[in-house]
Design an enzyme around this catalytic site. Structure first.
Site, mmCIF file in Angstrom:
data_model
loop_
_atom_site.group_PDB
_atom_site.id
_atom_site.type_symbol
_atom_site.label_atom_id
_atom_site.label_comp_id
_atom_site.label_asym_id
_atom_site.label_seq_id
_atom_site.Cartn_x
_atom_site.Cartn_y
_atom_site.Cartn_z
ATOM 1 N N ALA A 159 0.587 -1.231 -0.251
ATOM 2 C CA ALA A 159 0.274 -0.295 0.050
ATOM 3 C C ALA A 159 1.424 1.343 0.115
ATOM 4 C CB ALA A 159 -1.150 -0.319 1.431
ATOM 5 N N ASP A 160 0.518 2.895 -0.420
ATOM 6 C CA ASP A 160 1.142 3.468 -0.478
ATOM 7 C C ASP A 160 0.076 4.516 0.220
ATOM 8 O OD1 ASP A 160 3.739 4.902 -1.200
ATOM 9 O OD2 ASP A 160 2.044 6.140 -2.120
ATOM 10 N N THR A 161 0.081 5.404 0.840
ATOM 11 C CA THR A 161 -0.511 6.986 1.060
ATOM 12 C C THR A 161 -0.105 7.976 0.711
ATOM 13 O OG1 THR A 161 -1.934 4.937 2.730
ATOM 14 C CG2 THR A 161 -1.605 7.754 3.084
#
Length: 199
Positions: A75-77
């Site tokens: 994931a990347d935010t």
């Protein structure tokens, strides 16, 4: 030892807690990548690209280390204000400047998920809109002094003290934290994984 369902290609303690919260059995795998934005890359394309790269890097590490072949979740935010990516602050001055920008305004938080399996990589995007109350210089200074902003995109953590600053949230609370639980469970279910896959 429970049967491991997948690998989590993330060092984030928040993602680890959130994934465990929805009953997924996993092991973490280290798969660092270059997170430098490309020239003229939009925030949306940036976060989608990084989630995909992280999942595929984790898959490569799994193969190289001879680990059991299991899907790899990453994931990347990214915090986005006026189309500008607000990453992790480099120091207290940088954190202060970011919080001054966010004060009294709404911004977007993009969290992208990447799941690499033997059939390829699927990527999904969660978008939330977060509104901050107007913050005083003293409030910003006290928050920065707490150290909480220093390892977080946009210089704040919604699950921490900064929750006090948020007057409105449209979207996913867990997505702003770094792992949108509904989207994650739905993605995993499509691959026969997680609690939703059993129904």
């Amino acid at each position: 030892m429970p049967n491991i369902q997948l690998y989590l290609a993330s060092g984030s303690p928040r993602r680890k807690e959130l994934l465990a919260q929805i009953g997924v059995q996993f092991e973490r795998i280290s798969a660092p990548i270059d997170e430098t934005p490309l020239i003229n890359e939009s925030a949306k394309n940036y976060v989608l690209r990084l989630a995909k790269l992280k999942a595929e890097a984790g898959w490569q590490v799994m193969l190289e280390q001879g680990l059991a072949a299991l899907p790899v979740l990453a994931a990347d935010t990214t915090v986005v204000l006026d189309g500008q990516i607000l990453g992790k602050p480099i120091d207290a001055l940088d954190a202060t400047a970011m919080l001054e920008q966010l004060s009294g305004r709404s911004h977007e938080v993009f969290t992208s998920l990447g799941l690499r399996s033997d059939t390829g990589t699927e990527v999904v995007l969660s978008v939330s809109t977060v509104t901050f109350m107007a913050l005083s210089s003293a409030q910003i200074a006290a928050y920065v002094a707490s150290g909480e902003p220093m390892d977080k995109a946009g210089s704040y953590g919604i699950q921490g003290t900064a929750g006090l600053f948020i007057s409105d949230l449209q979207g996913s609370f867990s997505g702003v934290m770094g792992l949108p639980l509904h989207d994650t469970a739905t993605l995993l279910a499509r691959h026969g994984l997680g609690l939703l896959a059993k129904n």
